[in-house]
Design an enzyme around this catalytic site. Sequence first.
Site, PDB file in Angstrom:
ATOM      1  N   ARG A 263      -5.458  -4.891 -13.494  1.00  0.00           N
ATOM      2  CA  ARG A 263      -6.137  -3.619 -13.723  1.00  0.00           C
ATOM      3  C   ARG A 263      -5.133  -2.512 -14.017  1.00  0.00           C
ATOM      4  O   ARG A 263      -4.142  -2.371 -13.311  1.00  0.00           O
ATOM      5  CB  ARG A 263      -6.954  -3.230 -12.488  1.00  0.00           C
ATOM      6  N   ARG A 278      -3.640  -0.452  -3.772  1.00  0.00           N
ATOM      7  CA  ARG A 278      -4.153  -0.313  -5.141  1.00  0.00           C
ATOM      8  C   ARG A 278      -3.061  -0.758  -6.091  1.00  0.00           C
ATOM      9  O   ARG A 278      -2.071  -0.063  -6.292  1.00  0.00           O
ATOM     10  CB  ARG A 278      -4.541   1.146  -5.409  1.00  0.00           C
ATOM     11  N   GLU A 350     -12.524   0.692   0.958  1.00  0.00           N
ATOM     12  CA  GLU A 350     -13.261  -0.362   0.249  1.00  0.00           C
ATOM     13  C   GLU A 350     -12.454  -1.662   0.124  1.00  0.00           C
ATOM     14  O   GLU A 350     -11.316  -1.670  -0.321  1.00  0.00           O
ATOM     15  CB  GLU A 350     -13.626   0.140  -1.152  1.00  0.00           C
ATOM     16  N   SER A 353     -17.012  -5.074  -3.206  1.00  0.00           N
ATOM     17  CA  SER A 353     -18.008  -4.361  -3.996  1.00  0.00           C
ATOM     18  C   SER A 353     -19.056  -5.369  -4.443  1.00  0.00           C
ATOM     19  O   SER A 353     -18.711  -6.425  -4.952  1.00  0.00           O
ATOM     20  CB  SER A 353     -17.319  -3.726  -5.198  1.00  0.00           C
ATOM     21  N   ARG A 393      -5.944  -5.972  -0.551  1.00  0.00           N
ATOM     22  CA  ARG A 393      -6.532  -5.044   0.416  1.00  0.00           C
ATOM     23  C   ARG A 393      -6.824  -5.722   1.744  1.00  0.00           C
ATOM     24  O   ARG A 393      -6.718  -5.088   2.813  1.00  0.00           O
ATOM     25  CB  ARG A 393      -7.817  -4.446  -0.156  1.00  0.00           C
TER      26      ARG A 393
END
Length: 429
Positions: A263, A278, A350, A353, A393
């Site tokens: 990403r 991240r 988070e 998702s 994460r």
Amino acid sequence: MLDIKLIRENPELVSSNLMKRGDPANLEMLDSLIDCDKKWRQSLTKLNELRHERRQVTTAIAGAKRNGKDVVAEISKAKEVDNEITALEKKVNEWEENVHNYLMRLPNLLHESVPTGKDENDNVQVRTWGKIPKFGFPVKGHMDLGLTLDIIDIERAGKIAGARFFYLKREAVLLDMALMSFALEEMRRKGYTLIEPPCLMRRKPYEGVVSLSDFEDVLYKVENEDLYLIATSEHPMAAMFMDEVLKSEELPLKLAGMSTVFRKEAGAHGKDTRGIFRTHQFNKIEQFIFCKPEDSWRIHEELIQNAEEIAKKLGLPYRVVNSCTGDIGTVAAKKYDIEAWMPAQNAYREIVSCSNCTDYQARRLNIKYREKEGEAPKGFVHTLNSTAIATGRTIVAILENYQQEDGSVVVPKALGKYVGGIEKIEPKR
RNA sequence: GCCGGGGUGGCAGAGUGGAUAAUGCGCAGGCCUUGAGAGCCUGUGGACCUACGGGUCCGCGCGGGUUCGAGUCCCUCCCCCGGCGCCA
């Protein structure tokens, strides 16, 4: 992609739903879409009349030639009509392209249970699980732990790949693999078909899966090739059955994809810059579902339960939130997030998702289903996706929640058999 | 990467530049039957228009081109099959 027929027949319903997302650009696009669609249909009708005329002329030519008659006049007439057709075709194509572009940009319709809000701060907590741990010593962040345990090297990754990359070392590598193996086993046991997909995809299937802005903000493109690195295995799994008609009896089709994901994280400047929370690259197991429309809301709950079960077995305190209108993505009709407790940040963040995309992706990808062999397709399937585990994460959450006063980190019991029996990661410096 | 063969409705499979993409299977509806089956009839890709009776166009892997006219001829690309080469 929304159903153009729904837009034609029930524009107020669509516009009032789009209004909830709070972006006036959507309503402008809807108006332009309706306008272009009208013009497209009008010009198409005219074009069809011209084509009909040409057909009559060329059929006359064929007949006359067979009888040995002269056809010079007819041919020049046909050429004339041909020119008109070519000119009008250009316009019709332009209108149609406009309609398509607007359709591709409009977001999915939202489920009625989606709360209204501006950004992630307005997400609504649905439930919590686990006890927030109390530490009798100063809590370390995952970066400090990574350094003292000597299992994460960000600095050297920066040297050779840039910011937001990392080297995992020693037990962190085992943890990463263990999380993947553990989640795969959970999914396999639940009857999901395990998938290892291509990590690169062409533009066309990719357009069916994500919003157009993602090509700029999220996806890495391979130079001089029509290929993009996948941002989640959701993407190749969703596109897997592009242009196909699935059989009703094989639905719901439950997949669990395993891949590394990439990403760009454009637009996240300054956010979570330290550590591995991240990053541009991480590993992930993803749940993906193709199902009949009437089943998707039930299965959406099933997917979030599956993901919660994994978090529970890892002993990570978490809460589930219902994403508000300002935070939900373009393709989702409803989205749950699981946010794990991150002690060093003193906040829930988070880690999962979970979205029901209803027929939005399926319409873009042209994936239908049929009730019986030989019958016409009944309609578009619904697609859903949810993280099972995202390693980066989750490793952050484990390091921070399982840290001990002596600087070591206990390995969650559920991972024991996947890390060769290591129970604790000891500081190396 | 190279050479050869191929890609046509849900499926099989015809179609040698000109009329309606033949035919079969499957599926749906109808007739027949106590019921099922067989048999017979009708329908069975998509879009647009519709006075809802129908009408028109598009559609043969994608995109271009030649032609009055392309499933058919030419070009680019994609995919599948066979062979050769390269390769962890």
